[in-house]
Write an enzyme that holds these catalytic residues in place. Sequence first.
Site, PDB file in Angstrom:
ATOM      1  N   HIS A  63     -45.179   6.874  23.260  1.00  0.00           N
ATOM      2  CA  HIS A  63     -46.215   7.009  21.989  1.00  0.00           C
ATOM      3  C   HIS A  63     -45.117   6.894  20.875  1.00  0.00           C
ATOM      4  O   HIS A  63     -45.696   6.588  19.659  1.00  0.00           O
ATOM      5  CB  HIS A  63     -46.778   8.391  22.059  1.00  0.00           C
ATOM      6  CG  HIS A  63     -45.890   9.665  21.935  1.00  0.00           C
ATOM      7  ND1 HIS A  63     -45.160  10.130  22.853  1.00  0.00           N
ATOM      8  CD2 HIS A  63     -45.485  10.207  20.503  1.00  0.00           C
ATOM      9  CE1 HIS A  63     -44.256  11.192  22.048  1.00  0.00           C
ATOM     10  NE2 HIS A  63     -44.643  11.040  20.899  1.00  0.00           N
ATOM     11  N   ASP A  64     -43.618   6.798  20.972  1.00  0.00           N
ATOM     12  CA  ASP A  64     -42.927   6.580  19.668  1.00  0.00           C
ATOM     13  C   ASP A  64     -42.208   5.223  19.841  1.00  0.00           C
ATOM     14  O   ASP A  64     -41.292   5.167  18.872  1.00  0.00           O
ATOM     15  CB  ASP A  64     -41.821   7.896  19.717  1.00  0.00           C
ATOM     16  CG  ASP A  64     -42.547   9.026  19.012  1.00  0.00           C
ATOM     17  OD1 ASP A  64     -43.618   9.074  18.328  1.00  0.00           O
ATOM     18  OD2 ASP A  64     -42.285  10.089  19.111  1.00  0.00           O
ATOM     19  N   GLU A  67     -43.235   3.016  16.914  1.00  0.00           N
ATOM     20  CA  GLU A  67     -42.942   3.477  15.516  1.00  0.00           C
ATOM     21  C   GLU A  67     -41.287   3.741  15.447  1.00  0.00           C
ATOM     22  O   GLU A  67     -40.841   3.570  14.305  1.00  0.00           O
ATOM     23  CB  GLU A  67     -43.431   4.952  15.766  1.00  0.00           C
ATOM     24  CG  GLU A  67     -43.531   5.543  14.233  1.00  0.00           C
ATOM     25  CD  GLU A  67     -44.438   6.787  14.201  1.00  0.00           C
ATOM     26  OE1 GLU A  67     -43.674   7.724  13.888  1.00  0.00           O
ATOM     27  OE2 GLU A  67     -45.547   6.869  15.069  1.00  0.00           O
ATOM     28  N   ASP A  68     -40.522   3.921  16.365  1.00  0.00           N
ATOM     29  CA  ASP A  68     -38.818   4.240  16.588  1.00  0.00           C
ATOM     30  C   ASP A  68     -38.077   3.343  16.955  1.00  0.00           C
ATOM     31  O   ASP A  68     -36.780   3.516  16.974  1.00  0.00           O
ATOM     32  CB  ASP A  68     -38.919   5.600  16.811  1.00  0.00           C
ATOM     33  CG  ASP A  68     -39.605   6.927  16.116  1.00  0.00           C
ATOM     34  OD1 ASP A  68     -39.864   6.421  14.886  1.00  0.00           O
ATOM     35  OD2 ASP A  68     -39.939   7.873  16.511  1.00  0.00           O
TER      36      ASP A  68
END
Length: 181
Positions: A63-64, A67-68
């Site tokens: 999930h990240d 984004e990251d």
Amino acid sequence: MSTSNDLQNVIKAANFAAVKHRQQKRKDPEETPYINHPLGVANILITEGHISDPNVLQAALLHDTVEDTDTSFAEIQDEFGLAVKNIVAEVTDDKSLPKDVRKKLQIEHASTVSYEAKLVKLADKLYNLRDLLRATPKGWDEKYVNDYFIWASKVVKNLLGTNAELENELRKTFKEKGIEL
């Protein structure tokens, strides 16, 4: 999970996330390895939410990553399929937007995302809130922690009705800060 292929895909996602997040640390005083977070989110889904859907568990682990890290949605789709990519996309903030806009959009979009994305969001919020109760991140003060709890409660309110077990755990966690859902 029903098949060995499902288990292989979940472990593949855990390994992918570990490689992608290998240089990252959490903001807690111990600088916990970042991979603890997605693993913890997946663990909450399995043990507390009683979720065994391999797509949800893969998305929780991933999930990240977009984004990251340097991961793209195309890479997620190529490695894990469209269903997993779609869940990850639903829970990924657009980092090109200002932080206050991203936070507002999380509140607004929480009620409109898929059931699977709602599960990941609930477990993610629960992990983060428990982590904040355990230790204050570097650079945060008590007001910032309280503001995060208030913001997170607004997101979670728009996710209610998804998973009673996770929601009950969130209610207990919010109650520790005097917040009612």
